[in-house]
Enzyme design. Structure first.
Site, PDB file in Angstrom:
ATOM      1  N   LYS A  64     -12.382 -18.872  -8.320  1.00 35.78           N
ATOM      2  CA  LYS A  64     -12.979 -18.196  -9.479  1.00 35.78           C
ATOM      3  C   LYS A  64     -11.901 -17.299 -10.095  1.00 35.78           C
ATOM      4  CE  LYS A  64     -15.732 -14.402 -10.962  1.00 35.78           C
ATOM      5  NZ  LYS A  64     -14.692 -14.208 -11.951  1.00 35.78           N
ATOM      6  N   SER A  97      -9.385  -4.958  -7.020  1.00 34.19           N
ATOM      7  CA  SER A  97      -9.481  -3.532  -6.685  1.00 34.19           C
ATOM      8  C   SER A  97     -10.006  -3.327  -5.260  1.00 34.19           C
ATOM      9  CB  SER A  97     -10.404  -2.829  -7.676  1.00 34.19           C
ATOM     10  OG  SER A  97     -11.731  -3.235  -7.437  1.00 34.19           O
ATOM     11  N   GLU A 120      -6.121  -8.503  -0.904  1.00 37.21           N
ATOM     12  CA  GLU A 120      -4.907  -7.924  -1.496  1.00 37.21           C
ATOM     13  C   GLU A 120      -5.401  -6.951  -2.562  1.00 37.21           C
ATOM     14  OE1 GLU A 120      -2.329  -6.943  -3.651  1.00 37.21           O
ATOM     15  OE2 GLU A 120      -1.896  -8.978  -4.375  1.00 37.21           O
ATOM     16  N   CYS A 141      -0.244  -4.271  -8.905  1.00 42.90           N
ATOM     17  CA  CYS A 141      -0.624  -3.344  -7.833  1.00 42.90           C
ATOM     18  C   CYS A 141       0.586  -2.856  -7.054  1.00 42.90           C
ATOM     19  CB  CYS A 141      -1.694  -3.944  -6.940  1.00 42.90           C
ATOM     20  SG  CYS A 141      -1.331  -5.591  -6.447  1.00 42.90           S
ATOM     21  N   GLU A 180      -4.622   4.799  -8.805  1.00 44.73           N
ATOM     22  CA  GLU A 180      -3.784   3.703  -9.301  1.00 44.73           C
ATOM     23  C   GLU A 180      -3.903   3.706 -10.828  1.00 44.73           C
ATOM     24  OE1 GLU A 180      -5.061  -0.294  -8.177  1.00 44.73           O
ATOM     25  OE2 GLU A 180      -2.957  -0.870  -8.023  1.00 44.73           O
TER      26      GLU A 180
END
Ligand code: SIN
Length: 485
Positions: free
Chosen positions: A180, A234, A255, A289, A386
């Site tokens: 997806k 996230s 991840e 990230c 972040e």
């Protein structure tokens, strides 16, 4: 978007080797973040279609896992070659839906393709062990087998490479996969699906569906046929998916978010550090990230670094990534602009000094100005969160111990960077940083041969490298007895 091969532009789901429209007649508009134009409408798949894809994947895996590793390797090699042959078209599609510059998109296609090449080669090296037995007549044999049907949920910031980094090891291991892609960037994923079919990868081995996470994701996490979920995104969503997978005890790889420190010690080569910070901070408009999120500078070099970094930042050109000479494209959507701006304004209110930027770009839409914040402290929102945008917070330190303590002062643990010329410090600091990846005197750490992944709330598992295939394998222990009869 002028493509050499317009048949790469697919808008239906790929299920069991067929391009399938939505069974609910729903579509997902795909927007170019640079222009605001709708560039395509993609079929929105339902939970029911997800289930069909999972069933097809399970059927296809029966033959796929029994193909000799060399045959799987050859098919992956052909897929890799097709990605490279079609690099320019794939890059154009990516820039149109994601916004990154064409140069970065070309780089990402090569990066993604490299995972397919690498794991194709690794397919032939998935070997087991023979271990001495507990008595004379016994031997312990360990074999590695594919974990089963894999579900992958992938992000919009790397629409090609994050799929390749999951699909390639899955296929190398003998698994099939249902993917997806992010709703913002399904076109890159579907084009990869088309190339996988042209490469001869059998129907059902790769299935791709776009749509709502609540429908597709929920089916993926609850369906007992799926034995492994791999996710990039996230930390917040990762925790949710992890909890949903618990009821069927799926293996997971997560991840997740990062909050990378970029430390410049007093003995560093400052020009090299500035060059590293530019690429690490502004890659993909700050939307990775592993982007440096906090730039920690020793007192003695603070002013010199700031001056040089500011000069380089002022030279960046902002605009539509499809145009030449643009170095930073738009953020993914207007919400991203608002989120980045909120962090900047809240940090300025708490005392950070604005050196440049600090607001949405005059171009409007999804563009945000490259921003430098000075004298940032550890309580400020830009230090703790972040950022995912082109914002560089500068933080002052005066000793190695303080730099390490500031760097580790976060729940995240994905990537960290530092610049020094002291070999003793190289080892001390590398070992003290609570991060899965450490770049020393380098601003770019990603490549297919290295293990990518985080500690703490940045997730679990490693992607890429010889370790990357382990997440798609089960180890089976076979005890062989009666050997001296
Ligand atoms: C990411 O941002 O999720 C991946 C970045 C990379 O592979 O370098």
């Amino acid at each position: 978007m002028k493509l050499n091969d317009t048949t790469l532009l697919k808008t239906n789901a790929l299920i069991d080797g067929e391009w399938v429209s939505s069974d609910t007649n729903d579509v997902l508009p795909v927007k170019n973040p640079a222009t605001g134009d709708i560039i395509a409408e993609v079929a929105k798949s339902s939970a029911n279609q997800t289930k069909m894809a999972i069933d097809a994947s399970a059927d296809a895996m029966e033959d796929w896992k029994n193909l000799p590793a060399k045959a799987r390797a050859n098919l992956l090699r052909t897929w890799f070659e097709l990605m490279i042959t079609n690099q320019e078209d794939l890059a154009k599609i990516m820039t149109a839906e994601q916004g990154k510059t064409l140069a970065e998109s070309r780089g990402e296609i090569a990066y993604g393709a490299a995972f397919i090449e690498w794991f194709g080669e690794q397919a032939k090296r998935i070997d087991g062990d023979i271990i001495p037995g507990p008595s004379k007549d016994k031997r312990i044999v360990c074999i590695k087998q594919p974990v089963g049907v894999v579900a992958a949920i992938t992000p919009w910031n790397f629409p090609n490479a994050m799929i390749a980094r999951k699909a390639a090891p899955a296929l190398a291991a003998g698994c099939s996969i249902v993917i997806k892609p992010a709703s913002e960037t399904p076109l890159s994923a579907l084009a990869m699906g088309e190339l996988s079919m042209r490469a001869g990868i059998p129907k059902g081995v790769i299935n791709i569906l776009a749509g709502n996470s609540s429908e597709i994701g929920a089916e993926m996490t609850s369906n007992p046929i799926v034995r492994k979920l791999t996710f990039t995104g996230s930390t917040e969503i990762g925790k949710l998916l992890e909890a949903q997978c618990a009821s069927t005890m799926k293996k997971t790889s997560m991840e997740l978010g990062g909050n990378a420190p970029f430390i410049v010690f007093e003995d560093a080569d400052i020009d090299a550090a500035v060059a590293g910070a530019m690429i690490s901070k502004y890659r993909n408009a700050g939307q990775t990230c592993v982007c440096s999120n906090r730039i920690l500078l020793h007192d003695a070099i603070y002013d010199e670094f700031l001056e040089k970094f500011l000069t380089a930042t002022r030279e960046l050109t902002i605009g539509n990534g499809a145009e030449d000479h643009i170095s930073i494209g738009p953020l993914i959507n207007e919400k991203a602009v608002r989120d980045v701006d909120k962090l900047v304004q809240a940090s300025v209110r708490s005392g950070a000094e604005l050196i440049c930027g600090g607001s949405p770009h005059p171009l409007g839409g999804c563009f945000y100005q490259p921003t430098i914040l000075n004298e940032v402290s550890s309580e400020m929102p830009v230090f703790r969160n972040e950022i995912f945008g082109p914002v560089a917070p500068l933080v002052r330190f005066s000793s190695e111990a303080e730099a390490i303590s500031l760097a580790n002062d976060t729940e995240f643990g994905l990537a960290a960077y530092f610049y020094t010329r002291d070999v003793g410090r190289v080892w001390r600091v590398s070992e003290a940083l609570d991060y899965g990846i450490v770049g020393i005197n380098e601003g770019i750490i990603s490549n297919e041969m290295a293990p990518f992944g985080g500690m703490k709330e940045s997730g679990s598992g490693r992607e890429g490298s010889k370790y990357g295939v382990d997440d798609y394998l089960e180890i089976k222990y076979i005890l062989m007895g009666g050997l001296d009869r």
